[in-house]
Design a protein around this motif. Structure first.
Motif, PDB file in Angstrom:
ATOM      1  N   MET B   1     -51.331 -27.100   0.565  1.00 50.56           N
ATOM      2  CA  MET B   1     -51.984 -28.084  -0.271  1.00 50.56           C
ATOM      3  C   MET B   1     -51.365 -29.456  -0.113  1.00 50.56           C
ATOM      4  N   THR B   2     -50.449 -29.551   0.857  1.00 51.05           N
ATOM      5  CA  THR B   2     -49.841 -30.854   1.046  1.00 51.05           C
ATOM      6  C   THR B   2     -50.541 -31.649   2.124  1.00 51.05           C
ATOM      7  N   PRO B   4     -53.669 -33.480   2.418  1.00 51.78           N
ATOM      8  CA  PRO B   4     -54.933 -34.009   1.928  1.00 51.78           C
ATOM      9  C   PRO B   4     -55.704 -34.679   3.052  1.00 51.78           C
ATOM     10  N   SER B   6     -58.558 -35.726   3.200  1.00 53.50           N
ATOM     11  CA  SER B   6     -59.352 -36.879   2.808  1.00 53.50           C
ATOM     12  C   SER B   6     -58.531 -38.153   2.936  1.00 53.50           C
ATOM     13  N   ALA B   7     -57.234 -38.014   2.805  1.00 50.72           N
ATOM     14  CA  ALA B   7     -56.401 -39.202   2.824  1.00 50.72           C
ATOM     15  C   ALA B   7     -55.921 -39.537   4.222  1.00 50.72           C
ATOM     16  N   THR B  10     -57.930 -42.193   6.331  1.00 53.96           N
ATOM     17  CA  THR B  10     -57.954 -43.620   6.059  1.00 53.96           C
ATOM     18  C   THR B  10     -56.807 -44.307   6.776  1.00 53.96           C
ATOM     19  N   PRO B  13     -53.710 -47.835   4.366  1.00 52.81           N
ATOM     20  CA  PRO B  13     -54.313 -48.223   3.102  1.00 52.81           C
ATOM     21  C   PRO B  13     -53.796 -49.606   2.668  1.00 52.81           C
ATOM     22  N   GLN B 337     -58.143 -33.953 -10.092  1.00 50.34           N
ATOM     23  CA  GLN B 337     -57.747 -32.825  -9.277  1.00 50.34           C
ATOM     24  C   GLN B 337     -56.247 -32.710  -9.144  1.00 50.34           C
ATOM     25  N   GLY B 339     -53.155 -31.883  -7.518  1.00 44.44           N
ATOM     26  CA  GLY B 339     -52.854 -31.619  -6.124  1.00 44.44           C
ATOM     27  C   GLY B 339     -53.847 -32.243  -5.179  1.00 44.44           C
ATOM     28  N   VAL B 340     -54.934 -32.754  -5.664  1.00 50.27           N
ATOM     29  CA  VAL B 340     -55.942 -33.433  -4.871  1.00 50.27           C
ATOM     30  C   VAL B 340     -56.143 -32.753  -3.531  1.00 50.27           C
ATOM     31  N   THR B 341     -56.568 -31.530  -3.597  1.00 51.57           N
ATOM     32  CA  THR B 341     -56.832 -30.817  -2.357  1.00 51.57           C
ATOM     33  C   THR B 341     -58.263 -31.105  -1.934  1.00 51.57           C
TER      34      THR B 341
END
Ligand code: SF4
Ligand code: SF4
Lengths: 704, 342
Positions: B1-2, B4, B6-7, B10, B13, B337, B339-341
């Motif tokens: 779960m580390t 992400p 989605s990140a 990008t 940032p 979310q 942990g923003v998984t």
């Protein structure tokens, strides 16, 4: 709707065992909140039968405590309550305060988490007990005092005649909770409501208090309504269980059914995320992703849908009602797919929640060949005990840490465990202080801290970082997260450009988003805040991280994610951890080695598997046996070693073996042998390749 | 779960804003604070830019109109000796603005630094500083001034302001010290210490911002106090001497005649109130800007965290032992979310 006569009349006969004493139906509670009405309880039904124990479990915010408060009629005035709470055939909702207080303390006894706030500090325990008795019963002062002494004796307060006139603050936490139980059963109640009764206590004290609670139930025949978040306690105490989520019961049933064949995804996930003392190898835990929904505007459908791995479209539109699993059964769940779970060809519950693979460990070198990251030799910290307000004089010494030795090798985790007052926190602070002058020595990465100058010490801070227990307190609430993460970097002279690159990297490393840098800590949930704390500790690429109870403030379903994260980071970055904890189950999942502390000393140390499977020191054995297992069957079969009394004051350590005053083995020894414990301080004796215990009569005992 | 995903996509940032920038943004969102700033600017302009265009200067006497009320010739009226009160008030405003706006915050700064150092370092630092503080409290200010006055008779206004501040910080200093003693034990301060952050940096980065509310309130109160306090110093021949005036001296001179010639008192007093008001607005805005939980400073675009912040929810939580009590109930709507998984 109320029965005034019944309120005044004293119940003459006890309801027969098995008949309902407390019936809650369609209970709803809401509070006004800043962001709108908080619907804390959204329709709770349960029946409590005479003589049984019903546990209401849930994580924070599930509405379990509000339910208890509503039953007791202790909700604040601006709460809106509807539904019905019936004690026998009396309706309790809507009763006036005066009537309710006549019922509380007589028909319903209460045990709260924090007895210090429930007992009045300015009156002695005896006075309060006598008062409780005389309000509800027609007793003379002398009779009431006699009865009070009996009650204190019953709950196991030693020497009640002397202790009865003590004030609450003169009691230890465990003693206070006993006094609270004495008060709860003083008037022979039908129902005892225990709201997280042991959450604030150490495990060995928790075991004592639960024992007292069981005894109190036996004596009074009362039904117990137990509110708790600890599934281990539930397994050991409850006959039936109600699992709550987002203000509603989502699964109910007997304890055996619920733990053995849970049918609601949330319960399945919760049971999977609990670290277990009896787990075999070091395995990854199964976290439940996401956080519970806001109770202000709940989305339509099943409240668990956002976190549920088997949710279907219907779950997002229609909220499931609580339905019996098979017609007529007591086991009921609120889930659209309950019938499919564990059915042939349906959804198997094992593996429902994805368990992350246990990270590969760069096993490689055997322990002895890996470099030493931390070595602590004969660490000692004594505080002077001062008396007098104007002229302070020393009247004694508090031996908070009294000769502690251990070492940590690269890439491993050492857990330092013990109950409060054992000196683990002082040990940690002594290491972190990197102070030069002290008794004993601390060497980090092979450098003796005592010989470093200020500059060298600052350099060393890079490699030694800390994560604190309370994720709210350890982050400056007035700094945005980006600044919090930049602080260690700035301190160690990174330039702006490098910091700007590093901060998003750190956020990603712990599973957060780079955008989060501009938010303040208050905007995150507990688990996320702890991730920020971990990210800050990682900023400078340290070698050793001291973790001070990093998950003890978190809910289990969140805790699992943080533990897994720590595990992954360790494998990925080759970190070493010094893990300070009181929770042995968590340790089993994260530590390679463990050191058990008692009164400023390490009494047993070694490889986790070895120590947990074959504990040799009587204290370790008692500690392990006191930890409740989330499995009712095992709980019933276990024999608990219940320690007597409280931890002695570290200002007045017993001669010889420090554990002598509470040691169960000591009591069984022949006088010739026990004399040795009285006079001779046991040294750590080697028991195995990596296992040592400081007891003259160390012998392995299986307690799990 | 580390991981992400989605990140990771990008690219670089945008650099996140630091605390300073965020505080500024939040301050600018507070309308009342902006009014305060505008008011101060207006007062400064009035005090410095207007007098050259006036018919009367503050030291002119109009012997044709002694002690007259407000009118077309003298907008604010005149004094017993025929001085134009409008000109006098503006002159007084010049002095008092400087004294107040510099002196008030300076007083608080001294209190903050001394109090926080004493509280943070403890031990001998604490003892010496507190001894000095108590000394300042018990020695009457005028005694000290009487001794000092020959030596500093001709000091500049800056010296004068410092002197004023030096006599006003003690009480706040004690408050800051006791606040620091509790803040010092907080885990985030410990964390900073264990990072190797310099103690003085810890004080300015962690201790003082967390005492910001009280410091800001103190600074706003001190502005008013110092403007008035300055008159008492004038007795000793410091600072503003006749024929020069300040709002303080004007108010002091006008008070006895407040019944017969009310304008002599009310116009200078009204300007003092204006200074006080504008400073209070600014102070309020600053306080909210520093406090991340303050409502007013939150962007209206971003949803408030949907935290059940009812009084009971909070008391229910805090009544618990924090140790094993899960605290994860707080669910920010903006960061739902865990942990923003992906
Ligand atoms: S109703 Fe749907 S979302 Fe809720 S627990 Fe059952 S399967 Fe999951
Ligand atoms: S040395 Fe004696 S008293 Fe100490 S733990 Fe062993 S048996 Fe018990």
């Amino acid at each position: 709707m109320t029965h005034p006569t019944a309120v005044l009349g004293v119940p003459t006969s006890r309801p027969a065992a098995g008949s309902p004493v407390l019936t809650v139906s369609d209970l709803r509670v809401s509070f006004p909140g800043e962001a709108g009405r908080v619907h804390a309880v959204r329709g709770v039904d349960f029946t409590l039968h005479a003589g049984e124990t019903l546990a209401v479990v849930g994580e924070s915010g599930s509405g379990k405590s509000v339910t208890a408060t509503a039953v007791l009629g202790l909700l604040p005035d601006d709460a809106e309550v509807s539904g019905s709470v019936r004690l026998g055939d009396r309706e309790l909702l809507g009763l006036s305060d005066r009537r309710m207080s006549a019922i509380r303390g007589r028909d319903i006894g209460m045990v709260f988490q924090d007895p210090l706030s429930a007992l009045t500090p300015v009156f002695s325990v005896g006075t309060q007990l006598v008062e409780a008795l005389r309000i509800h019963q027609d007793l003379t002062a002398a009779q009431a005092r006699e009865r009070a002494l009996e009650l204190l004796d019953l709950v196991g307060i030693p020497d009640p005649r002397r202790r009865v006139d003590a004030f609450p603050h003169e009691f230890s936490g465990g003693m206070r909770q006993r006094a609270m139980i004495a008060m709860a059963i003083a008037n022979d109640p039908e129902v005892i409501i225990a709201d997280e009764p042991t959450t604030a206590l150490d495990v060995t004290i928790q075991a004592q208090v639960l024992e007292v609670l069981r005894k109190a139930q036996e004596v009074t025949g009362a039904a117990i309504l137990m509110i708790t978040h600890d599934l281990g306690v539930v397994a050991g105490m409850a006959d039936r269980v109600v699992v709550m989520y987002a203000g509603k019961p989502v699964e109910t049933g007997t304890a055996d059914e619920l733990f053995a064949t849970p049918r609601m995804p949330y319960t399945i996930g919760l049971l999977g995320s609990v670290p277990r003392l009896d787990a075999g190898d070091r395995t990854a835990l199964t976290p439940i992703e996401g956080t519970p929904p806001s109770m202000v505007d709940l989305p339509a459908g099943c409240p668990f849908a956002a976190r549920c791995p088997v949710a279907v479209d219907r779950c997002r539109t229609e909220e499931p009602a609580l339905r019996a699993v098979t017609t007529g059964a007591a086991h009921a769940t609120a889930c659209h797919r309950a019938q499919e779970i564990d059915a042939p060809g349906g959804i198997p519950s094992p593996g429902m929640f994805p368990t992350p693979a246990s990270p590969r460990r760069p096993g490689g070198l055997p322990r002895a060949e890996r470099p030493e990251v931390l070595r602590v030799t004969n660490l000692t910290k004594h505080f002077p005990l001062l008396r007098g307000s104007v002229f302070k004089h020393r009247v004694g010494t508090v031996r908070a840490v009294d000769g502690v030795d251990f070492d940590i090798r690269e890439g491993e985790t050492l857990a330092l465990v013990g109950e409060s007052g054992c000196g683990k926190t002082t040990t940690m602070l002594q290491i972190l202080d990197l102070a030069g002058r002290r008794a004993g020595s601390v060497a980090v990465l092979g450098k003796d801290v005592g010989r470093l100058d200020g500059r060298g010490r600052r350099e060393l801070r890079r490699d030694l970082q800390v994560v604190f227990q309370d994720p709210m307190a350890s982050l400056d609430s007035r700094m945005p997260v980006g600044d919090i993460l930049a602080e260690p970097l700035r301190t160690h002279g990174w330039d702006r450009a490098r910091i700007a690159g590093r901060v998003p990297e750190l956020l990603r490393l712990v599973g957060l988003l780079p955008e989060h840098a501009e938010r303040y800590p208050a905007e995150f949930s507990g688990g996320q805040r702890q991730r920020i704390g971990i990210a800050r500790a990682l900023a400078l690429d340290p070698k050793l991280i001291v973790l001070d109870e990093p998950v003890s403030a978190l809910d289990v379903s969140i805790q699992a994610g943080v533990i897994n994260l720590l595990d992954e980071l360790q494998a990925e970055l080759g970190l070493s951890y010094l893990f300070i904890a009181h929770d042995l189950s968590v340790i089993r999942h994260i530590a390679d080695r463990v050191a058990v502390m008692y009164l400023g000393r390490i009494v047993e140390a070694g490889d986790v598997e070895d120590v947990f499977a074959r504990p040799a020191h009587p204290y370790t054995q008692a500690l392990l046996s006191a930890v409740p297992l989330p499995d009712p069957r095992k709980e019933r079969q276990r024999r608990r070693i219940i320690l007597q009394g409280d931890l002695p004051s570290p200002a007045d350590t017993p001669s010889g073996c420090r554990f002598r005053t509470r040691c169960p083995k000591y009591r069984d020894l022949a006088p010739a042998e026990s004399g040795r414990c009285d006079t001779e301080d046991p040294a750590a004796g080697v028991l195995g390749e990596d296992h040592s215990a400081a007891c003259h009569f160390a012998a392995a005992l299986e307690v799990l | 779960m580390t991981t992400p995903a989605s990140a990771t996509g990008t690219a670089a940032p945008p650099r996140s804003r630091s605390r300073g920038a965020l505080v500024l943004v939040r301050f600018a969102r507070n309308r009342l604070a902006l009014v305060g700033i505008a008011l101060v600017v207006a007062l400064v302009l009035l005090a410095y830019a207007v007098p050259p265009f006036l018919h009367w200067t503050y030291h002119d006497n109009d012997f044709a109109s002694l002690d007259t009320g407000p009118g077309a010739a003298h907008w604010f009226g005149t004094t017993h000796s025929g001085q134009d009160l409008f000109a006098l008030t503006l002159r007084g405003l010049q002095k008092s603005l400087v004294v107040g706006l510099v002196g008030g915050p300076l007083t608080t700064l001294i209190a903050a630094v001394v109090g926080a150092s004493a509280g943070y370092f403890g031990g001998w630092t604490d003892r010496v500083l507190m001894w000095f503080l108590d000394l300042m409290l018990v020695i009457p200010a005028f005694l000290l001034l009487a001794v000092l006055s020959p030596a500093f008779q001709h000091g500049t206004w800056l010296f004068f302001v410092i002197l004023l501040a030096a006599f006003g910080w003690m009480i706040t200093g004690r408050v800051v010290r006791s606040m620091t003693q509790t803040l010092r034990e907080r885990e985030y301060v410990l964390a900073a210490r264990y990072m190797g952050v310099h103690p003085l940096v810890v004080i300015f980065r962690h201790i003082l911002p967390n005492a910001a509310s009280i410091l800001i309130i103190d600074a706003t109160v001190q502005v008013g106090a110092i403007v008035l306090g300055e008159t008492s110093l004038s007795y000793f021949g410091f600072g503003i001497q006749a024929p020069d005036v300040s709002l303080g001296t004007l108010i002091a001179a006008g008070t006895p005649d407040a019944n017969t010639s009310p304008w002599l008192f009310f116009f200078p007093a009204a300007f003092l109130v204006l200074i006080g008001l504008s400073v209070a607005f600014i102070g309020d805005g600053l306080r909210d800007a520093f406090d991340p939980t303050a409502r007013g400073a939150k962007s209206r675009r971003r949803a408030r965290p949907a935290v059940p912040r009812s009084r009971h929810a909070r008391t229910a939580r805090t009544a618990r032992n924090p140790r094993r009590k899960p605290t994860a109930a707080v669910v920010p709507a903006a960061a739902t979310q865990e942990g923003v998984t992906p």
